[in-house]
Each structure stands twice: as C-alpha cells, then as structure tokens.
Write a protein that holds these residues in place. Structure first.
Motif: not given
Length: 50
Positions: A25, A28-31, A33-35, A37
C-alpha cells in the motif's frame, strides 16, 4: 537454562503481515482506501446477517 522454542509466534506473524501490507500500500494509497471500504462493507453485511 534454555528457552523452549515456540510452536507458533503470533507477534512474528503479525509483523510479517504488516510488512507485506505496508509494501503493497505504500505506493498506492487509493488501493488501501478501496480495500478498507470493501472490508467495511463485508463486515457490515455480516453483522446485519446475524
């Protein structure tokens, strides 16, 4: 007196998992946040099923 070897070291296992996830992570901090969620939604639906 020698210490007995542990059959399972939970602390070492957590450290390994944390290190693996931090590498995953970090770039890729967006990954992340997606995980998070997805996990939150999965947990919420499990709690509603009870």
């Amino acid at each position: 007196m020698m210490k007995k070897a542990k059959k399972y070291d939970a602390v070492a296992e957590v450290r390994k998992v944390r290190e693996k996830l931090s590498v995953k992570y970090w770039e890729n901090p967006d990954l992340l946040l997606r995980d998070l969620k997805a996990a939150r939604q999965r947990y919420h639906s499990e709690m509603q099923a009870r």
